[in-house]
Design a protein around this motif. Structure first.
Motif, mmCIF file in Angstrom:
data_model
loop_
_atom_site.group_PDB
_atom_site.id
_atom_site.type_symbol
_atom_site.label_atom_id
_atom_site.label_comp_id
_atom_site.label_asym_id
_atom_site.label_seq_id
_atom_site.Cartn_x
_atom_site.Cartn_y
_atom_site.Cartn_z
ATOM 1 N N ILE B 114 80.172 -21.402 27.401
ATOM 2 C CA ILE B 114 78.788 -21.002 27.108
ATOM 3 C C ILE B 114 77.860 -22.210 27.205
ATOM 4 C CG2 ILE B 114 77.254 -19.959 25.395
ATOM 5 C CD1 ILE B 114 79.734 -18.650 24.150
ATOM 6 N N LYS B 115 78.345 -23.314 26.649
ATOM 7 C CA LYS B 115 77.505 -24.522 26.671
ATOM 8 C C LYS B 115 77.192 -24.946 28.100
ATOM 9 C CE LYS B 115 78.873 -27.076 22.502
ATOM 10 N NZ LYS B 115 79.831 -28.097 22.037
ATOM 11 N N GLU B 116 78.212 -24.892 28.964
ATOM 12 C CA GLU B 116 78.041 -25.384 30.326
ATOM 13 C C GLU B 116 77.270 -24.424 31.219
ATOM 14 O OE1 GLU B 116 81.978 -26.398 31.648
ATOM 15 O OE2 GLU B 116 82.194 -27.797 29.962
ATOM 16 N N SER B 117 77.604 -23.109 31.091
ATOM 17 C CA SER B 117 77.002 -22.158 32.040
ATOM 18 C C SER B 117 75.806 -21.411 31.455
ATOM 19 C CB SER B 117 78.059 -21.147 32.494
ATOM 20 O OG SER B 117 78.456 -20.355 31.405
ATOM 21 N N GLY B 118 75.677 -21.442 30.124
ATOM 22 C CA GLY B 118 74.584 -20.704 29.500
ATOM 23 C C GLY B 118 74.866 -19.220 29.367
ATOM 24 N N ASN B 119 76.091 -18.807 29.657
ATOM 25 C CA ASN B 119 76.466 -17.405 29.479
ATOM 26 C C ASN B 119 77.961 -17.323 29.166
ATOM 27 O OD1 ASN B 119 78.073 -16.663 32.080
ATOM 28 N ND2 ASN B 119 76.286 -17.823 32.790
ATOM 29 N N VAL B 120 78.400 -16.178 28.661
ATOM 30 C CA VAL B 120 79.786 -16.082 28.214
ATOM 31 C C VAL B 120 80.771 -15.877 29.370
ATOM 32 C CG1 VAL B 120 79.290 -15.239 25.895
ATOM 33 C CG2 VAL B 120 79.550 -13.603 27.746
ATOM 34 N N PHE B 121 80.260 -15.565 30.561
ATOM 35 C CA PHE B 121 81.165 -15.244 31.670
ATOM 36 C C PHE B 121 81.323 -16.388 32.679
ATOM 37 C CE2 PHE B 121 79.447 -11.085 30.302
ATOM 38 C CZ PHE B 121 80.631 -10.567 29.790
ATOM 39 N N ASP B 122 80.788 -17.560 32.347
ATOM 40 C CA ASP B 122 80.904 -18.749 33.204
ATOM 41 C C ASP B 122 80.308 -18.498 34.598
ATOM 42 O OD1 ASP B 122 81.514 -21.349 33.650
ATOM 43 O OD2 ASP B 122 83.620 -21.005 34.180
ATOM 44 N N THR B 124 77.479 -18.851 37.557
ATOM 45 C CA THR B 124 76.447 -19.768 38.031
ATOM 46 C C THR B 124 75.137 -18.993 38.199
ATOM 47 O OG1 THR B 124 76.881 -19.254 40.335
ATOM 48 C CG2 THR B 124 78.145 -21.067 39.363
ATOM 49 N N LYS B 125 74.066 -19.722 38.435
ATOM 50 C CA LYS B 125 72.774 -19.061 38.621
ATOM 51 C C LYS B 125 72.847 -18.107 39.827
ATOM 52 C CE LYS B 125 67.923 -19.400 38.439
ATOM 53 N NZ LYS B 125 67.816 -18.285 39.314
ATOM 54 N N GLU B 126 73.556 -18.538 40.873
ATOM 55 C CA GLU B 126 73.672 -17.694 42.067
ATOM 56 C C GLU B 126 74.444 -16.422 41.751
ATOM 57 O OE1 GLU B 126 74.436 -21.053 42.080
ATOM 58 O OE2 GLU B 126 72.422 -21.456 42.846
ATOM 59 N N ASP B 127 75.550 -16.608 40.990
ATOM 60 C CA ASP B 127 76.340 -15.429 40.583
ATOM 61 C C ASP B 127 75.445 -14.443 39.839
ATOM 62 O OD1 ASP B 127 78.677 -16.544 41.527
ATOM 63 O OD2 ASP B 127 79.222 -17.428 39.585
ATOM 64 N N MET B 128 74.667 -15.013 38.917
ATOM 65 C CA MET B 128 73.849 -14.153 38.071
ATOM 66 C C MET B 128 72.821 -13.395 38.886
ATOM 67 S SD MET B 128 73.320 -16.140 34.487
ATOM 68 C CE MET B 128 73.007 -17.793 35.010
ATOM 69 N N ASP B 129 72.251 -14.083 39.858
ATOM 70 C CA ASP B 129 71.257 -13.418 40.693
ATOM 71 C C ASP B 129 71.874 -12.243 41.439
ATOM 72 O OD1 ASP B 129 69.286 -15.030 39.885
ATOM 73 O OD2 ASP B 129 69.335 -16.376 41.625
ATOM 74 N N ILE B 130 73.098 -12.463 41.893
ATOM 75 C CA ILE B 130 73.761 -11.406 42.668
ATOM 76 C C ILE B 130 74.168 -10.239 41.756
ATOM 77 C CG2 ILE B 130 75.828 -10.849 44.027
ATOM 78 C CD1 ILE B 130 75.703 -13.880 44.930
ATOM 79 N N ILE B 179 60.496 -10.571 31.971
ATOM 80 C CA ILE B 179 61.777 -11.137 31.552
ATOM 81 C C ILE B 179 61.671 -12.663 31.606
ATOM 82 C CG2 ILE B 179 63.172 -9.186 32.376
ATOM 83 C CD1 ILE B 179 63.941 -11.026 34.784
ATOM 84 N N LEU B 180 62.689 -13.328 31.051
ATOM 85 C CA LEU B 180 62.752 -14.779 31.225
ATOM 86 C C LEU B 180 63.458 -15.049 32.536
ATOM 87 C CD1 LEU B 180 63.841 -16.203 27.736
ATOM 88 C CD2 LEU B 180 61.549 -16.103 28.732
ATOM 89 N N GLU B 181 62.852 -15.846 33.366
ATOM 90 C CA GLU B 181 63.507 -16.132 34.642
ATOM 91 C C GLU B 181 64.809 -16.878 34.433
ATOM 92 O OE1 GLU B 181 61.725 -17.627 37.977
ATOM 93 O OE2 GLU B 181 60.180 -16.073 38.103
ATOM 94 N N ALA B 182 64.797 -17.792 33.469
ATOM 95 C CA ALA B 182 66.008 -18.584 33.234
ATOM 96 C C ALA B 182 66.461 -18.374 31.784
ATOM 97 C CB ALA B 182 65.742 -20.045 33.514
ATOM 98 N N GLU B 183 66.823 -17.138 31.500
ATOM 99 C CA GLU B 183 67.290 -16.816 30.142
ATOM 100 C C GLU B 183 68.656 -17.461 29.912
ATOM 101 O OE1 GLU B 183 67.177 -12.543 28.887
ATOM 102 O OE2 GLU B 183 69.336 -12.850 28.628
ATOM 103 N N GLU B 184 68.857 -18.017 28.738
ATOM 104 C CA GLU B 184 70.183 -18.546 28.395
ATOM 105 C C GLU B 184 70.807 -17.651 27.344
ATOM 106 O OE1 GLU B 184 70.734 -22.749 27.906
ATOM 107 O OE2 GLU B 184 70.785 -22.701 30.094
ATOM 108 N N CYS B 185 72.074 -17.870 27.116
ATOM 109 C CA CYS B 185 72.794 -17.096 26.100
ATOM 110 C C CYS B 185 71.984 -17.074 24.805
ATOM 111 C CB CYS B 185 74.156 -17.751 25.860
ATOM 112 S SG CYS B 185 75.082 -17.034 24.474
ATOM 113 N N CYS B 186 71.980 -15.957 24.104
ATOM 114 C CA CYS B 186 71.217 -15.849 22.866
ATOM 115 C C CYS B 186 71.815 -16.728 21.772
ATOM 116 C CB CYS B 186 71.190 -14.400 22.391
ATOM 117 S SG CYS B 186 72.814 -13.788 21.902
ATOM 118 N N GLY B 187 73.090 -17.072 21.914
ATOM 119 C CA GLY B 187 73.753 -17.899 20.906
ATOM 120 C C GLY B 187 74.659 -17.107 19.988
ATOM 121 N N SER B 188 74.654 -15.788 20.135
ATOM 122 C CA SER B 188 75.447 -14.959 19.223
ATOM 123 C C SER B 188 76.940 -15.327 19.218
ATOM 124 C CB SER B 188 75.271 -13.474 19.564
ATOM 125 O OG SER B 188 76.131 -12.699 18.795
#
Lengths: 468, 385
Positions: B114-122, B124-130, B179-188
């Protein structure tokens, strides 16, 4: 009762025990020992040497046989919801029986259930309820307490007035004795006059005579119509008013339960629950009535209300629906702990006196509280004479708290009562056993000696330590 | 013992001391229904932590397993007659273990991700866009309402496109949102697993980004995001300049205002059971909004689980249990779904992507027939909308 407790157990014994139950169900890890180190309320923390979760009677027989051969103490335990330390082990083997939770037979025709000791009370009633049947003890811990623990303690609950206690429902038992042998005693029949009643010797024996591994219970039909009321007795003479009403009501009908809550406890309930769950009056009485017809229920309500008002009850409120009824009982169940949150320790009493002496013992408790400057809360099953008192205290108050507890117990005995109505003796009440039982305690010891000559079964419970 | 400071446990010492060990908290505990050892019951955990705090216990691996074998569902808190928050105590214990590097490896690994990717599924930004967004979708720049997507709702492995459904639903209702263009994990996840530093980092980042948009309302479809945004963020950075609501609350508002009306279609009624997500229900008190939505749909006949609202059983997917003990999480879900099958109700509806994910995994694992639907999925598929 000299018991040799191997502490820590020799590894070779642990290995043999693991062979019996499997590695997964035995532990000497400190986290596991701590998790079984105490019971409800009691301020005692003792660790066993090993915790074992057996799956069946043959495993228990093998464990007990091994323990007996090596003079190792065994303490059986259900959900650990008793209050006097009966299922706490100081060293030795602690047998957690909750894994044995099968309902082995439910016979709706004969209205009988045969269960393993780890069956949870409410789970059993969920199943029997599908056949309209009920094991009606209703202990406040019913969501978690087990059938084995209830039998071992002869538990009762909020409906004992009408339905009695656990012993009234136990027809037969399977027990693993101290030498590892397995006996079956009693039959799945409602009556028997065949010899000594060994079933009821084991009921309430707190695991000191053997390990109960199977229980056959009598069931009764569950009433369809239930109602609950709060009755307020506001005058300073509220205790006498309430008890006079209860005496009169009991002579003409038997409500399922009649509970009494003192003002101090009422205030504590409302404070902790952050809502006014109960009225605040000198004495609050809860009436619970059960009937098989709506008309019968209404008749009971009318009668209770008439008598209560005659004895200066200024308000009687019947629950409008199940939700309100649940809230009323939630308040009563919370009463046991809410009044003691302000202190680090609590002495919980479970006395019972002949019903005519209920006002006398309550007044005596109140006098002791004043004299010793203690806050003592009183709740109880008023109509069967079973009163619970809670003495919260900090460590610097422990002597006067225990002195107060002693004084109340002595008065109970003087009034012809018993030191424990439903919680059991465990560790805490041992010191009063001789006072209550006198010479018959020797006979109890003799029975224990016959069934458990090495004293391995839940040692240090029920009996005072033997003089060396 | 000196390896762990227990600085968080000390803060909840009063709760540990007040516990009377009645064990009624075990009655509705999803873990205790599966594991017989008292060690894994709420009282067992309380006893362990008390003994550690008093210097009388030993910090073995079993302690770690006990603390992390919990969904933090809050049923224990709800049952406690002494009014103790057991989950607050357990959360404090987790923080102490995590900070002392004593948390399970699976937990450390997830938090690193989470710390590195900003999401729980690891991703990348490109992955997320897709995976997460329809790139052709346009968002308003000055909207008063911001949709917080959340990792689970947007990227989890079940291709149910939860976030896209939320977007489409909001568009259908003519809701102006951004929306937030670069939303990060909420931290939950970090919060539940005991890493408060990471929780705070995400909190500060997301709050500043949300405030930059000028939105006065943040809506999310994920109860995990919802609880952290609504309850935890104010504890970490003070009062927020925006209101946080769950999408079911927004839809319920629209129903009240007659802006969302479901017309009769003449189709057969569908019996559904609504599962209260712990984070949305017990922890945040949102029980009525999802029911209002379901009761407003003419083709839906809403039934209740035996344990519902504040007594609802957990799906097993909370508190990081899917990370620390996925099999147990599935078993807990199976027990909940079994009730639907016993009641012969074909569909369970929930309002949480994590519940949906765990239920669906369990349904597949145990070959169950019951259908699992997200409430957005159901609403979006109603023809009368």
């Amino acid at each position: 009762m000299d018991v040799i407790i191997l502490s820590p157990l020799e590894n070779v014994i642990i290995e043999k025990l693991a062979e019996i139950v499997g590695e997964q169900f035995i532990s000497t890890d400190d986290a596991d020992l701590v998790s079984y180190s105490s019971d409800f309320m009691i301020d005692v923390f003792l660790k066993p040497d090993v915790v074992i979760l057996p799956e069946n009677t043959p495993q228990i027989a093998a464990i007990v046989k091994l323990a007996n051969e090596n003079s190792i103490a065994i303490t059986p335990r259900g959900a650990g919801t008793a209050t006097h330390g009966g299922s706490i082990a100081q060293g030795g083997i602690l047998l957690d029986l909750t894994r044995m939770n099968k309902i082995k037979e439910l016979d709706p025709i004969s209205m009988i259930a045969t269960v393993e000791p780890g069956v949870v009370y409410e789970d059993l009633n969920r199943i029997t309820g599908k056949s309209g049947l009920w094991f009606p003890i209703e202990p406040p811990s019913g969501a978690v307490c087990t059938a084995g623990g209830m039998v071992g303690n002869n538990a009762s609950g909020l409906m004992a007035l009408k339905y009695g206690t656990t012993k009234d429902y136990v027809l037969a038992l399977e027990v693993v004795l101290a030498d590892g042998s397995i006996i079956k005693t009693g039959k799945s029949v409602l009556k028997s006059s065949s010899g000594y009643d060994l079933v009821h010797l084991f009921v309430g024996s707190e695991g000191t005579l053997g390990i109960i591994t199977e229980i056959t219970l009598r069931l009764i039909p569950k009433p369809m119509h239930l109602s609950t009321a709060f009755a307020s007795f506001p005058s300073l003479n509220g205790l006498n008013d309430a008890m006079n009403a209860i005496y009169e009501i009991r002579r003409v009908l038997t409500p399922a339960g009649i509970e009494l809550i003192d003002l101090q406890t009422q205030k504590a309930i409302n404070e902790v629950e952050k809502e006014k769950l109960v009225p605040e009056v000198e004495i609050l009485v809860i009436f619970e009535i059960h009937e098989f017809s709506a008309a019968g229920l209404e008749d009971q309500k009318d009668l209770i209300e008439g008598v209560a008002r005659k004895h200066n009850c200024n308000e009687i409120h019947w629950a409008k629906d199940d939700e309100e009824r649940d809230r009323m009982w939630k308040a009563r169940k919370a009463a046991t702990v809410v009044s003691v949150r302000s202190r680090t320790s609590t002495l919980l009493g479970d006395l019972i006196v002949p019903i005519k002496h209920v006002p006398a013992i309550i007044r005596f408790i109140q006098e002791v509280a004043r004299e010793k400057d203690l806050l003592i809360s009183i709740v109880g099953h008023a109509a069967d004479g079973n009163i619970h008192y809670l003495i919260p205290f900090n460590q610097n108050e422990s002597k006067k708290a225990f002195d107060a507890g002693d004084a109340i117990v002595y008065k109970t005995i003087e009034l012809g009562g018993s030191i424990t109505a439903e919680h059991g003796v465990g560790l805490e009440k041992i010191k009063y056993m001789e006072l209550e039982h006198g010479e018959s305690l020797s006979l109890m010891r003799a029975i224990k000696k016959i069934l458990d000559p090495k004293g391995i079964m839940n040692p240090g419970k029920i009996f005072p330590a033997e003089k060396q | 013992m000196s390896e762990v400071s227990f600085k968080n446990l000390i803060k909840v010492k009063e709760s540990l001391d007040t516990c009377f060990k009645c064990s009624l908290c075990k009655g509705n505990c999803p873990v205790s229904e599966q594991i017989f050892w008292a060690t894994f019951s709420p009282r067992g955990k309380m006893l362990i932590l008390r003994s550690l705090l008093r210097g009388q216990g030993t910090l073995t691996d079993r302690v770690r397993d006990s603390l992390y074998t919990c969904t933090l569902c809050g049923n224990c808190d709800n049952t406690c007659i002494a009014g103790i928050s057991v989950t607050d105590v357990l959360a404090a214990g987790r923080r102490d273990l995590y900070e002392a590097r004593k948390a399970p490896e699976s937990v450390n690994s997830l938090i690193s991700t989470i710390k590195e990717s900003g999401n729980v599924f690891d991703l990348t930004k490109e992955d997320m866009d897709i995976l997460g967004l329809n790139p052709r979708m346009k968002f308003s720049e000055n909207a008063d309402l911001l949709f917080f997507k959340g990792c689970y709702a947007t990227y989890h492995s079940i291709p149910n496109e939860s976030t896209m459904r939320s977007f489409n639903l909001l568009k259908t209702l003519n809701v102006d949102f951004t929306i937030l263009e670069a939303e990060e994990c909420c931290g939950s996840p970090a919060y539940l697993l005991g890493d408060m530093d990471t929780t705070k980092r995400f909190c500060e980042y997301n709050v500043s980004k949300i405030e930059e948009t000028g939105a006065s309302r943040v809506v999310t479809a994920c109860p995990g995001c919802y609880r952290v945004l609504k309850q935890v963020y104010p504890q970490l950075v003070g009062t927020l300049n925006f209101e946080v609501i769950h999408i079911t609350e927004l839809l319920a508002e629209y129903i009240d205002e007659d802006r969302l009306v479901f017309k009769k279609t003449g189709n057969d009624k569908l019996d559904v059971l609504y599962h209260d997500p712990c984070e949305l229900g017990r922890h945040c008190g949102v029980y009525d909004a999802p029911r209002k939505i379901l009761e407003s749909i003419p083709e839906i006949h809403l039934e209740e689980f035996d344990k519902n609202r504040d007594e609802a059983k957990c799906c097993g997917g909370g508190g990081g249990l899917t990370i620390s003990n996925p099999n147990l999480a599935n078993q807990i879900a199976q027990l909940r779904l079994q009730e639907a099958e016993e009641k012969n109700i074909p569909t369970v509806v929930t309002a949480c992507p994590a519940c949906q994910l765990n239920f669906s995994a369990s349904k597949d694992k145990y070959n169950m027939k019951v259908k699992i639907l997200d409430i957005n999925q159901l609403v979006g598929s109603v023809k009368g909308l």
